[in-house]
Design a protein around this motif. Structure first.
Motif, PDB file in Angstrom:
ATOM      1  N   THR A  85      -3.992 -19.708 -74.684  1.00 58.89           N
ATOM      2  CA  THR A  85      -3.263 -19.429 -73.494  1.00 58.89           C
ATOM      3  C   THR A  85      -3.791 -18.921 -72.475  1.00 58.89           C
ATOM      4  O   THR A  85      -4.999 -18.219 -72.438  1.00 58.89           O
ATOM      5  N   THR A  86      -3.523 -19.356 -71.287  1.00 57.37           N
ATOM      6  CA  THR A  86      -3.669 -18.657 -70.028  1.00 57.37           C
ATOM      7  C   THR A  86      -2.490 -17.783 -69.583  1.00 57.37           C
ATOM      8  O   THR A  86      -1.838 -18.486 -68.971  1.00 57.37           O
ATOM      9  N   ILE A  87      -2.775 -16.527 -69.487  1.00 57.00           N
ATOM     10  CA  ILE A  87      -1.735 -15.664 -68.967  1.00 57.00           C
ATOM     11  C   ILE A  87      -1.759 -15.872 -67.321  1.00 57.00           C
ATOM     12  O   ILE A  87      -2.532 -15.310 -66.812  1.00 57.00           O
ATOM     13  N   ARG A  88      -0.517 -16.250 -66.742  1.00 52.01           N
ATOM     14  CA  ARG A  88      -0.473 -16.149 -65.400  1.00 52.01           C
ATOM     15  C   ARG A  88       0.376 -14.962 -64.699  1.00 52.01           C
ATOM     16  O   ARG A  88       0.452 -14.882 -63.506  1.00 52.01           O
ATOM     17  N   ILE A  89       1.218 -14.632 -65.567  1.00 50.67           N
ATOM     18  CA  ILE A  89       2.071 -13.661 -64.970  1.00 50.67           C
ATOM     19  C   ILE A  89       2.353 -12.440 -66.071  1.00 50.67           C
ATOM     20  O   ILE A  89       2.420 -12.702 -67.225  1.00 50.67           O
ATOM     21  N   SER A  90       2.136 -11.257 -65.829  1.00 46.49           N
ATOM     22  CA  SER A  90       2.367 -10.280 -66.484  1.00 46.49           C
ATOM     23  C   SER A  90       3.037  -8.923 -65.925  1.00 46.49           C
ATOM     24  O   SER A  90       3.046  -9.038 -64.659  1.00 46.49           O
ATOM     25  N   PRO A  91       4.053  -8.443 -66.592  1.00 49.26           N
ATOM     26  CA  PRO A  91       4.786  -7.289 -66.120  1.00 49.26           C
ATOM     27  C   PRO A  91       3.743  -6.026 -65.841  1.00 49.26           C
ATOM     28  O   PRO A  91       4.231  -5.013 -65.415  1.00 49.26           O
ATOM     29  N   ASP A  92       2.495  -6.044 -66.439  1.00 48.09           N
ATOM     30  CA  ASP A  92       2.036  -5.046 -66.430  1.00 48.09           C
ATOM     31  C   ASP A  92       0.717  -4.877 -65.202  1.00 48.09           C
ATOM     32  O   ASP A  92       0.148  -6.068 -64.773  1.00 48.09           O
ATOM     33  N   PHE A  95      -3.192  -5.823 -65.342  1.00 47.66           N
ATOM     34  CA  PHE A  95      -3.447  -7.519 -65.947  1.00 47.66           C
ATOM     35  C   PHE A  95      -2.977  -8.242 -64.610  1.00 47.66           C
ATOM     36  O   PHE A  95      -3.682  -9.195 -64.377  1.00 47.66           O
ATOM     37  N   MET A  99      -5.040 -11.751 -62.813  1.00 50.26           N
ATOM     38  CA  MET A  99      -4.775 -12.851 -63.339  1.00 50.26           C
ATOM     39  C   MET A  99      -5.598 -13.900 -62.801  1.00 50.26           C
ATOM     40  O   MET A  99      -6.205 -13.891 -61.847  1.00 50.26           O
ATOM     41  N   TRP A 101      -5.487 -14.750 -66.687  1.00 47.51           N
ATOM     42  CA  TRP A 101      -6.238 -13.806 -68.108  1.00 47.51           C
ATOM     43  C   TRP A 101      -5.911 -14.846 -69.399  1.00 47.51           C
ATOM     44  O   TRP A 101      -4.982 -15.380 -69.698  1.00 47.51           O
TER      45      TRP A 101
ATOM     46  N   ARG B 126       9.628  -4.389 -68.708  1.00 52.01           N
ATOM     47  CA  ARG B 126       8.006  -4.070 -69.087  1.00 52.01           C
ATOM     48  C   ARG B 126       8.201  -2.921 -70.247  1.00 52.01           C
ATOM     49  O   ARG B 126       7.343  -2.719 -70.900  1.00 52.01           O
ATOM     50  N   TYR B 141       0.289  -6.487 -76.778  1.00 45.28           N
ATOM     51  CA  TYR B 141       0.288  -6.157 -75.596  1.00 45.28           C
ATOM     52  C   TYR B 141      -0.841  -5.875 -74.851  1.00 45.28           C
ATOM     53  O   TYR B 141      -1.058  -6.212 -73.734  1.00 45.28           O
ATOM     54  N   GLY B 144      -3.484  -8.863 -72.303  1.00 39.89           N
ATOM     55  CA  GLY B 144      -3.146  -9.634 -71.387  1.00 39.89           C
ATOM     56  C   GLY B 144      -1.664  -9.158 -70.843  1.00 39.89           C
ATOM     57  O   GLY B 144      -1.175  -9.624 -69.996  1.00 39.89           O
ATOM     58  N   ALA B 145      -1.176  -8.473 -71.714  1.00 39.89           N
ATOM     59  CA  ALA B 145       0.195  -7.892 -71.567  1.00 39.89           C
ATOM     60  C   ALA B 145       1.323  -9.209 -71.041  1.00 39.89           C
ATOM     61  O   ALA B 145       2.009  -8.887 -70.307  1.00 39.89           O
ATOM     62  N   LEU B 154       1.095 -19.041 -77.281  1.00 42.14           N
ATOM     63  CA  LEU B 154      -0.095 -19.282 -78.512  1.00 42.14           C
ATOM     64  C   LEU B 154       0.758 -20.238 -79.474  1.00 42.14           C
ATOM     65  O   LEU B 154       0.056 -21.375 -79.847  1.00 42.14           O
ATOM     66  N   ILE B 204       3.454 -20.130 -66.496  1.00 42.31           N
ATOM     67  CA  ILE B 204       3.526 -18.579 -66.965  1.00 42.31           C
ATOM     68  C   ILE B 204       2.467 -18.397 -67.664  1.00 42.31           C
ATOM     69  O   ILE B 204       1.994 -17.380 -67.380  1.00 42.31           O
ATOM     70  N   SER B 205       2.330 -18.847 -68.945  1.00 44.96           N
ATOM     71  CA  SER B 205       1.342 -18.727 -69.886  1.00 44.96           C
ATOM     72  C   SER B 205       1.221 -20.032 -70.425  1.00 44.96           C
ATOM     73  O   SER B 205       2.065 -20.305 -71.425  1.00 44.96           O
ATOM     74  N   ASP B 206       0.173 -20.713 -70.187  1.00 48.69           N
ATOM     75  CA  ASP B 206      -0.028 -22.119 -70.510  1.00 48.69           C
ATOM     76  C   ASP B 206       0.178 -22.268 -72.051  1.00 48.69           C
ATOM     77  O   ASP B 206      -0.571 -21.375 -73.017  1.00 48.69           O
TER      78      ASP B 206
END
Lengths: 414, 394
Positions: A85-92, A95, A99, A101, B126, B141, B144-145, B154, B204-206
Motif C-alpha cells: 500500500t501507499t499510505i497518503r494520510i496518517s494521523p501521526d 509520517f 507522505m 509512505w 490517533r 503502527y 507509516g502510522a 494491505l 487514503i492508503s491505496d
C-alpha cells in the motif's frame, strides 16, 4: 527506479527550520531487544527453543507450543512482498510530513508475515531482501529492499530516513589533523559529502592537515580544541548550524595500565580528550544537531564517536586509556538518550589497536586509518549505531555481548 | 463425540429488545461515560423500566480512560448481579448477545442492558491507533502510522488481486449503503453517492479510498436482553436468537487475512438456526471497509469464496432490494462511534425485526443475520462472530 537526489542548494536564511517530530515511540521490552540488534544492522527474530518456530511480532511465549523459552536468532532476511500500500494520510505528525509512505506485507521465506517499510523499487509479488535498522525514534524497524541493487537505491526517501549517508551532507571531523581524521575526511568526500570541516586542535603534539586535503574547496579548516570549552563553543557558534554529521576522532592514547604510571598526567590527558572533550562537544554541538533533525533536504543525522574497544573491558597494556574510553562510552550512551526524538543517530565506533606509535609495543593484528574510515562511512550509509572495526574489536565486542564480566577476566589473562 | 452432541444449546427463554441509538456527533467534548449513560437511559425509557430493575450490564468502549465496566456501575449508580466488559470492538454486540443470553437463560440475571459507546475528541483516533495493542505498537503502527486504513489497504490489495475483485464491486456496496442512509435520519452521511463519485474518491492508503473509510465519531448504541415474559410486560416487540457464533484468532496460518472465523463452520451455524441463507430477510455485515463485508458474505455461506464481488454486484442491496444489506447505511455512511460500530448492525436488525425502522423498513422482515468483526490487533481482525435473529413474526 529511484530518482537520484538533487544536491541541495543554499538554505534561504529566512526559511524556518522545522522542529523534528519522532515516529511512534512506545514499544514492548521484547521489541526493544529487536531495536538493539537493528542498531547493529542484525536481522534477528525470536525463535522457540522447544519447537523451533520463528516468531513475529515479538512475543513472550511461543504461539505454537506456549513455551516461554524464546531466543533471538539470525534469520534469513528474505521473503516475498504479498501486499503493498501507499499510505497518503496518517494521523501521526512524523509520517504526515513524509507522505506518501510505502508499506507492505512480506511473507518470510522461512517464517511468518510481517508489516514492513517498502523501498520504492520493490513491486508487489517480488522476492525481497529485508533489513533491520533503527528509525528516527531509535526503534528497530524492518524494510524491504529490492533483491538486487538498483540504480541510486540508497537515495530512496524512506531508506534515507533510516540511514545517515554522507551524500550531500556536511561533516565535521573533530580532529582533522590525525591520520584517522584525514582518512575519514577522504572517505566521506568519496561517499558524496558536500563539505568537510576539519577541526584543527591547538594542544601540543597535534598534527597538521595534508596540503592536498587542505587545498580542496569542499574542505574547510576550523580551529577546534576539544579540551578547551571556549574553543569548542566558538567553533559551534561559527559552523555548528551546518554540521549534519559529527565524527569525533579526538584521541589521545598512551600505553600503561592503571597502576604502572608514575603520576596522573597521562591519565588526565586521556580523560581530557576522550571524556571531557566529548562533554564539551556535546554541550555545544548536540543542541544544534538536535534542533536540525528534520532540516530537510539536508538534516543533521549522526554523531559518530570513536571509542577504543577496551572501553568494554579493561586490558592492562592499554589499561589507562581504556578507563577513559569507558567513561566516554558511558557518555555516548547518555548522548544517545539525549538525542532521542531528534532523529540524530549516535554511533559508537569501537576500534582495536591501531598501527601507530602508541601501540608499537603490541603484537598484530592492527588496523590502519583507512579501515577505520571505511567502517565509519559504511556504518553511516547503513544507518548503524554501533560498528566494530577490525578483528580485535569485533572479537571484544562479541565476547562482551556474551558476558560483560567474563571479558575483563579473559583480557587479564591474554 | 459427534458434532451433533457438541452442538450448542438453543436460546429458549431469551428475548432481545429496546434497540436505541444516541445520535452520533463528529466530535464531542463529552466523555464516554456520558454517551453510555444516555444510551442506557434511552433503553430504559424505551422499555419503560426503572434503573433499579436492571441487574446486569455489559459494556464495550475504547475511551473510558482508566475506567472499566466496574467504574461505570458506581458512576451510574447501578447495583448489579452480573457485569461484563467486552473489549472486542466490532464483534462486541455479537459477543454481548451470547454472554447476556446465557446469563438470562441460566437465571443469573434477568434484565441486562448491553451498551457500547465512545466519545471522539480531536486526538481520540490517533491515541486509540497509537496505543491500540502491543503488536500494533511494536509491528504495525510504526510502519507509516496508517492505523487500520493501512492494514486494511494491505489485505484489500491482496484480496483484489487474488480474487479478481474490482473497486467497482466495493463501489456497489458503498453506493447502496449511502442510499439506505438517505432514509435514516441518524446517519452522518445522507447525501446520495454515485459509483463515479466513489471511483474518483481520493486515495487514503491505496487501494483504500476516502469513501472506503468510516468516519470516526462519538455515539452510543444499546439493547436489552431479558426473558420473553419480562419483554412482553414492556408492550413492545422483541426478537429471539436462533444461532450465534464467536471466533478469535481463527486461521492464524493465513499469511494475510482473506477470511475470518465465520468460514470455520458456516453449515453448523445455519443448521443450528434452522434456516438457510436464502431465507434471511436482511443482512448486517460489519463494514469498516467494504472488503470485510465481502468476506463476511462469502464466509457466512451466501456465496463461495472469492465470489462476493460478483454476488453482490448482481443484487440490489438497498432496503427495497432482494438483498437488503446494512439497511441503516452501516458505519460507512452512518459513522463509526468506536465500539458503538460493533453494535450498530444488531441495533438496526432489531429495529427492522420489530418493525420500527421508520422510513427504511424492510418489508416482512422476519429473519436477520448480523455479523461482527473486530480488533486489528496487528495485521488482521482477530475477533469475528455472527447471530441469526428472528422477529416475532418468524
Amino acid at each position: 527506479m529511484t530518482e537520484p537526489l538533487d544536491p541541495p542548494g543554499r538554505k534561504k536564511a529566512l526559511l524556518r527550520t522545522p522542529p523534528p517530530l519522532s515516529p511512534p515511540v512506545p514499544r514492548s521490552r521484547a521489541a526493544m531487544r529487536f531495536s538493539v540488534m537493528a542498531a547493529r544492522g542484525e536481522f534477528c527474530l525470536q525463535q522457540c527453543r522447544q519447537c523451533d518456530t520463528i516468531i513475529y511480532p515479538f512475543r513472550d511465549a511461543c504461539p505454537s507450543c506456549l513455551s516461554a523459552d524464546l531466543v533471538w536468532e539470525a534469520v534469513a532476511p528474505t521473503g516475498t512482498l504479498i501486499a503493498l500500500t501507499t499510505i497518503r494520510i496518517s494521523p501521526d505528525g512524523y509520517f504526515s510530513n513524509h507522505m506518501p509512505w510505502r508499506a507492505g506485507c512480506v511473507r518470510l521465506d522461512n517464517g511468518p508475515s510481517m508489516m514492513v517499510h517498502v523501498h520504492g523499487d520493490v513491486l508487489v509479488d517480488q522476492h525481497v531482501r529485508l533489513i533491520a535498522r533503527t528509525d528516527k525514534a531509535g526503534n528497530g524497524v524492518i524494510m524491504a529492499l529490492p533483491e538486487q541493487d538498483t540504480p541510486n537505491m540508497m537515495d530512496d526517501p524512506q531508506l534515507r530516513e533510516l540511514t545517515c549517508s554522507p551524500k550531500f551532507r556536511r561533516v565535521l571531523i573533530t580532529d582533522g589533523t590525525s591520520r584517522i581524521g584525514q582518512a575519514v575526511a577522504r572517505s566521506v568526500l568519496g561517499a558524496g559529502a558536500s563539505l568537510v570541516m576539519l577541526g584543527v586542535p591547538s594542544r601540543p603534539g597535534a598534527g597538521t592537515v595534508d596540503a592536498d586535503l587542505a587545498a580542496r574547496e569542499d574542505v574547510q579548516l576550523v580551529p577546534l580544541e576539544v579540551t578547551d570549552q571556549t574553543s569548542v563553543a566558538e567553533a559551534a557558534a561559527s559552523i555548528g548550524a551546518k554540521v549534519d554529521i559529527l565524527v569525533n576522532t579526538a584521541i589521545h592514547i598512551r600505553p600503561g595500565d592503571v597502576s604502572s604510571r608514575g603520576n596522573s598526567i597521562a591519565d588526565r590527558d586521556e580523560m581530557d580528550v576522550h571524556y571531557f572533550g566529548l562533554l564539551n562537544l556535546a554541550r555545544s554541538f548536540a543542541p544544534i544537531l538536535r534542533s536540525r533533525g528534520a532540516d530537510e533536504p539536508r538534516s543533521a543525522v549522526a554523531w559518530v564517536n570513536l571509542l577504543s574497544a577496551f572501553a568494554l573491558g579493561n586490558w592492562s597494556p592499554m589499561g589507562g586509556s581504556a578507563a577513559s574510553f569507558a567513561a566516554a562510552h558511558s557518555a555516548v550512551q547518555g548522548l544517545r538518550n539525549a538525542m532521542q526524538g531528534s532523529g540524530v543517530k549516535v554511533m559508537s565506533a569501537f576500534f582495536g589497536p591501531t598501527d601507530d606509535e602508541w601501540y608499537a609495543h603490541l603484537q598484530p593484528p592492527k588496523i590502519g586509518p583507512d579501515l577505520i574510515a571505511r567502517k565509519i562511512v559504511g556504518g553511516l550509509e547503513q544507518g548503524l549505531e554501533q560498528v566494530a572495526i577490525g578483528a580485535i574489536a569485533e572479537d571484544i565486542v562479541e565476547r562482551w555481548r556474551e558476558d560483560p564480566d567474563l571479558l575483563p577476566r579473559e583480557l587479564g589473562r591474554s | 463425540m459427534t458434532s451433533q452432541a457438541r452442538r450448542s444449546h438453543g436460546y429458549d427463554g431469551v428475548a432481545v429488545c429496546a434497540p436505541v441509538t444516541v445520535p452520533y456527533a463528529r466530535y464531542s467534548n463529552e466523555s464516554a461515560h456520558w454517551w453510555i449513560a444516555r444510551a442506557i437511559r434511552m433503553a430504559l425509557d424505551e422499555s419503560g423500566l426503572e434503573p433499579g430493575r436492571v441487574d446486569g450490564l455489559c459494556v464495550s468502549s475504547f475511551t473510558l480512560g482508566v475506567d472499566s465496566a466496574v467504574g461505570l456501575t458506581q458512576h451510574l449508580g447501578l447495583t448489579l448481579n452480573w457485569l461484563d466488559h467486552i473489549p472486542m470492538g466490532g464483534a462486541s454486540s455479537v459477543v454481548a448477545l451470547r454472554r447476556a443470553a446465557r446469563a438470562v437463560q441460566a437465571g443469573d440475571a434477568e434484565i441486562i442492558v448491553c451498551v457500547a459507546g465512545d466519545t471522539n475528541q480531536v486526538h481520540s483516533f490517533r491515541r486509540t491507533a497509537e496505543y491500540f495493542s502491543r503488536f500494533s505498537q511494536d509491528a504495525a503502527y510504526p510502519y507509516g502510522a496508517g492505523g487500520p486504513n493501512a492494514c486494511f489497504a494491505l489485505l484489500t490489495d491482496h484480496y483484489m488481486r487474488h480474487f479478481g475483485v474490482q473497486r467497482e464491486d466495493f463501489a456497489h456496496v458503498c453506493v447502496a449503503q449511502r442510499a439506505n442512509a438517505g432514509r435514516n435520519p441518524l446517519a452522518l452521511f445522507r447525501k446520495p453517492m454515485t459509483v463515479d463519485e466513489y471511483m474518483r474518491s481520493r486515495m487514503i492508503s491505496d487501494p483504500i479510498c476516502l469513501l472506503d473509510c468510516v468516519m470516526p465519531c462519538a455515539g452510543a448504541e444499546a439493547f436489552i436482553v431479558t426473558t420473553p415474559e419480562i419483554a412482553r410486560t414492556m408492550g413492545k416487540a422483541f426478537a429471539r436468537l436462533l444461532a450465534t457464533q464467536e471466533h478469535h484468532n481463527a486461521f492464524p496460518e493465513d499469511p494475510i487475512q482473506y477470511r475470518a472465523g465465520w468460514a470455520r463452520d458456516p453449515r453448523r451455524f445455519w443448521d443450528t438456526a434452522g434456516v438457510t441463507p436464502d431465507q434471511v430477510d436482511l443482512v448486517q455485515t460489519y463494514d469498516d471497509y467494504p472488503v470485510i463485508s465481502l468476506m463476511q458474505v462469502e464466509d457466512l455461506g451466501f456465496c463461495d469464496k472469492g465470489e462476493a464481488g460478483a454476488f453482490l454486484r448482481e443484487r440490489n442491496l438497498t432496503v427495497d432490494g432482494e438483498f437488503p444489506h446494512n439497511t441503516s447505511g452501516g458505519q460507512l455512511s452512518g459513522g463509526q462511534a468506536g465500539a458503538g460500530g460493533g453494535y450498530l448492525g444488531t441495533v438496526e436488525a432489531l429495529r427492522q425485526l420489530n418493525g420500527t425502522a421508520d422510513g427504511r423498513q424492510v418489508k416482512d422482515a422476519r429473519i436477520a443475520v448480523v455479523s461482527g468483526f473486530g480488533m486489528i490487533n496487528y495485521d488482521r481482525g482477530v475477533c469475528s462472530g455472527a447471530v441469526v435473529l428472528a422477529g416475532e413474526g418468524a
